[in-house]
Design a protein around this motif. Structure first.
Motif, mmCIF file in Angstrom:
data_model
loop_
_atom_site.group_PDB
_atom_site.id
_atom_site.type_symbol
_atom_site.label_atom_id
_atom_site.label_comp_id
_atom_site.label_asym_id
_atom_site.label_seq_id
_atom_site.Cartn_x
_atom_site.Cartn_y
_atom_site.Cartn_z
ATOM 1 N N PRO A 119 6.737 -6.177 -10.730
ATOM 2 C CA PRO A 119 5.886 -5.999 -11.910
ATOM 3 C C PRO A 119 4.999 -4.761 -11.763
ATOM 4 C CG PRO A 119 5.101 -7.809 -10.546
ATOM 5 C CD PRO A 119 6.416 -7.396 -9.979
ATOM 6 N N PRO A 120 4.544 -4.216 -12.888
ATOM 7 C CA PRO A 120 3.744 -2.980 -12.847
ATOM 8 C C PRO A 120 2.500 -3.079 -11.981
ATOM 9 C CG PRO A 120 4.468 -3.443 -15.092
ATOM 10 C CD PRO A 120 4.849 -4.642 -14.269
ATOM 11 N N ASP A 121 1.791 -4.223 -12.025
ATOM 12 C CA ASP A 121 0.570 -4.331 -11.233
ATOM 13 C C ASP A 121 0.863 -4.296 -9.745
ATOM 14 O OD1 ASP A 121 1.795 -6.818 -11.412
ATOM 15 O OD2 ASP A 121 -0.091 -7.914 -11.142
ATOM 16 N N PHE A 122 2.018 -4.831 -9.352
ATOM 17 C CA PHE A 122 2.394 -4.770 -7.934
ATOM 18 C C PHE A 122 2.683 -3.331 -7.532
ATOM 19 C CE2 PHE A 122 5.431 -4.790 -4.442
ATOM 20 C CZ PHE A 122 4.830 -5.655 -3.540
ATOM 21 N N ARG A 123 3.434 -2.607 -8.351
ATOM 22 C CA ARG A 123 3.751 -1.210 -8.037
ATOM 23 C C ARG A 123 2.480 -0.363 -7.991
ATOM 24 N NH1 ARG A 123 8.152 -2.010 -11.754
ATOM 25 N NH2 ARG A 123 6.975 -0.891 -13.368
ATOM 26 N N THR A 124 1.547 -0.665 -8.891
ATOM 27 C CA THR A 124 0.290 0.087 -8.916
ATOM 28 C C THR A 124 -0.520 -0.136 -7.649
ATOM 29 O OG1 THR A 124 0.183 -0.040 -11.328
ATOM 30 C CG2 THR A 124 -1.875 0.414 -10.157
ATOM 31 N N ASN A 125 -0.590 -1.385 -7.213
ATOM 32 C CA ASN A 125 -1.432 -1.733 -6.058
ATOM 33 C C ASN A 125 -0.783 -1.410 -4.712
ATOM 34 O OD1 ASN A 125 -3.544 -2.744 -7.634
ATOM 35 N ND2 ASN A 125 -2.579 -4.755 -7.802
ATOM 36 N N PHE A 126 0.548 -1.567 -4.646
ATOM 37 C CA PHE A 126 1.199 -1.500 -3.325
ATOM 38 C C PHE A 126 2.316 -0.457 -3.248
ATOM 39 C CE2 PHE A 126 -0.193 -5.983 -3.972
ATOM 40 C CZ PHE A 126 -1.230 -5.967 -3.055
ATOM 41 N N ASP B 73 -6.917 -10.963 1.945
ATOM 42 C CA ASP B 73 -8.040 -11.767 2.411
ATOM 43 C C ASP B 73 -9.329 -11.131 1.888
ATOM 44 O OD1 ASP B 73 -9.940 -13.242 3.728
ATOM 45 O OD2 ASP B 73 -9.212 -12.825 5.751
ATOM 46 N N ASN B 74 -9.965 -11.815 0.941
ATOM 47 C CA ASN B 74 -11.228 -11.338 0.372
ATOM 48 C C ASN B 74 -11.110 -9.904 -0.166
ATOM 49 O OD1 ASN B 74 -13.946 -11.650 -0.334
ATOM 50 N ND2 ASN B 74 -14.661 -10.745 1.584
ATOM 51 N N GLY B 75 -9.996 -9.648 -0.864
ATOM 52 C CA GLY B 75 -9.778 -8.341 -1.460
ATOM 53 C C GLY B 75 -9.147 -7.313 -0.545
ATOM 54 N N LEU B 76 -9.072 -7.624 0.747
ATOM 55 C CA LEU B 76 -8.464 -6.707 1.709
ATOM 56 C C LEU B 76 -6.975 -7.002 1.828
ATOM 57 C CD1 LEU B 76 -8.718 -4.552 3.999
ATOM 58 C CD2 LEU B 76 -9.154 -6.481 5.558
ATOM 59 N N ALA B 77 -6.138 -5.999 1.603
ATOM 60 C CA ALA B 77 -4.689 -6.167 1.702
ATOM 61 C C ALA B 77 -4.202 -5.684 3.068
ATOM 62 C CB ALA B 77 -3.998 -5.397 0.587
ATOM 63 N N ILE B 78 -3.465 -6.551 3.753
ATOM 64 C CA ILE B 78 -2.873 -6.202 5.043
ATOM 65 C C ILE B 78 -1.374 -6.102 4.820
ATOM 66 C CG2 ILE B 78 -2.516 -6.899 7.437
ATOM 67 C CD1 ILE B 78 -5.437 -8.347 5.620
ATOM 68 N N ILE C 29 -6.839 -17.332 1.037
ATOM 69 C CA ILE C 29 -5.912 -16.315 1.528
ATOM 70 C C ILE C 29 -4.718 -16.299 0.589
ATOM 71 C CG2 ILE C 29 -4.458 -15.564 3.443
ATOM 72 C CD1 ILE C 29 -7.382 -15.543 4.186
ATOM 73 N N GLU C 30 -4.338 -15.111 0.146
ATOM 74 C CA GLU C 30 -3.123 -14.994 -0.660
ATOM 75 C C GLU C 30 -2.036 -14.336 0.178
ATOM 76 O OE1 GLU C 30 -1.350 -13.221 -4.893
ATOM 77 O OE2 GLU C 30 -3.400 -12.724 -4.268
ATOM 78 N N LEU C 31 -0.848 -14.924 0.142
ATOM 79 C CA LEU C 31 0.303 -14.348 0.824
ATOM 80 C C LEU C 31 1.340 -14.004 -0.239
ATOM 81 C CD1 LEU C 31 1.683 -13.678 3.578
ATOM 82 C CD2 LEU C 31 2.771 -15.942 3.426
ATOM 83 N N ILE C 32 1.685 -12.746 -0.325
ATOM 84 C CA ILE C 32 2.725 -12.291 -1.247
ATOM 85 C C ILE C 32 4.029 -12.215 -0.465
ATOM 86 C CG2 ILE C 32 3.489 -10.432 -2.769
ATOM 87 C CD1 ILE C 32 0.556 -9.665 -3.145
ATOM 88 N N ILE C 33 5.045 -12.913 -0.953
ATOM 89 C CA ILE C 33 6.337 -12.973 -0.265
ATOM 90 C C ILE C 33 7.450 -12.503 -1.193
ATOM 91 C CG2 ILE C 33 5.560 -14.863 1.224
ATOM 92 C CD1 ILE C 33 7.244 -16.787 -0.503
ATOM 93 N N LYS C 34 8.573 -12.146 -0.607
ATOM 94 C CA LYS C 34 9.725 -11.723 -1.405
ATOM 95 C C LYS C 34 10.305 -12.919 -2.159
ATOM 96 C CE LYS C 34 11.171 -7.891 1.583
ATOM 97 N NZ LYS C 34 12.218 -7.387 2.488
ATOM 98 N N ALA C 35 10.647 -12.680 -3.414
ATOM 99 C CA ALA C 35 11.271 -13.724 -4.221
ATOM 100 C C ALA C 35 12.774 -13.758 -3.964
ATOM 101 C CB ALA C 35 10.997 -13.468 -5.699
ATOM 102 N N SER C 36 13.392 -14.826 -4.414
ATOM 103 C CA SER C 36 14.836 -14.984 -4.359
ATOM 104 C C SER C 36 15.535 -13.785 -4.985
ATOM 105 C CB SER C 36 15.229 -16.266 -5.110
ATOM 106 O OG SER C 36 16.602 -16.265 -5.446
#
Length: 257
Positions: A68-75, A85-90, A19-26
């Motif tokens: 970053p560009p990949d984050f803006r592209t995806n989200f 989770d397994n490629g599914l973004a919640i 499971i990957e959790l993307i969180i806000k940075a400082s």
């Protein structure tokens, strides 16, 4: 994006899902953990599951001031927390919580049904925000009354955590908010959690001993800066150069209680 590298004992041999959790940075250095309450709450939930080795956890921080560009592209404009989770973004908080409870192995056990506790901790954070904005004694008193109720609940139950001697989702929700109350309340309005609330301090002591909390907890400077930005206060130019500090001391002797 910065990888926090939290695998937490779970294997990568395919026996458990990652499971990957993307969180806000400082908002100070753009890399370490930021002061987002929901990010820490879900970080704690998932860390506990990783400790049980039902999942492998990867935590990634994203600087929302310069994503970053990949984050803006995806989200696009979506803000963390984001669970993958397994490629599914919640993407939404309620959906993340529901996914952890229903779809992440072991997650169901974290979500204890206790209406009394749910009601008890509800709206605590709003009282902190009112105190910081209004800065008057009445708002302080409203927060003190709420903290007293939580203290009384803990004293009556006599357990380490809110619903028993095992952590649950309510603890992952409450403790980050208590930390914000402690750090931001002291900095902005010289508010201290009263020492006579010994059951509450004992609870916080137990939480400070847990990796699930300490590994997910933002630095004091990031908590303070979170509210400075909300209040549009000017940051100190050298703030980013300060060594991060973490307030985890207990101001009362619990052995005497």
């Amino acid at each position: 994006m910065s990888d926090e590298g939290q695998d937490n004992g779970a294997s990568r041999n395919g026996s458990v899902p990652e499971i990957e959790l993307i969180i806000k940075a400082s908002t100070i250095d753009g890399r370490r953990k930021g002061a987002c309450l929901f990010c820490q709450e879900y970080f704690m939930d998932l860390y506990l599951l990783a400790e049980l080795k039902t999942i492998s956890l990867k935590v990634t921080t994203v600087c929302m001031q310069k994503p970053p560009p990949d984050f803006r592209t995806n989200f696009e404009a979506t803000h963390p927390p984001i669970l993958i989770d397994n490629g599914l973004a919640i993407l939404e908080n309620e959906k993340i919580e529901r996914h952890i409870m229903k779809s992440v192995p072991g997650g169901y056990n974290l979500f204890v049904q206790d209406k009394e506790v749910a009601t008890l901790i509800e709206n605590l954070y709003s009282k902190l925000k009112l105190m910081l904005v209004k800065k008057d004694e009445n708002k302080n008193n409203a927060l003190l009354v709420h903290l007293q109720k939580i203290n009384d609940h803990l004293a009556a139950r006599g357990t380490r955590f809110l619903t028993g001697d095992t952590m649950c989702c309510f603890d992952c929700e409450l403790m980050p908010r208590l930390q914000h109350i402690r750090v931001a309340g002291k900095y902005f309005v010289d508010f201290d959690i009263p020492k006579h609330l010994t059951a509450l301090w004992r609870y916080m002591y137990h939480m400070y001993q847990l990796d699930a909390f300490t590994q997910s907890c933002p630095a004091d400077q990031d908590i303070i800066n979170h509210y400075k930005l909300q209040q549009m206060l000017k940051m100190k130019k050298h703030e980013e150069l300060e060594t991060p500090t973490f307030t985890t001391s207990i101001p009362v002797d619990l052995n005497e209680q």
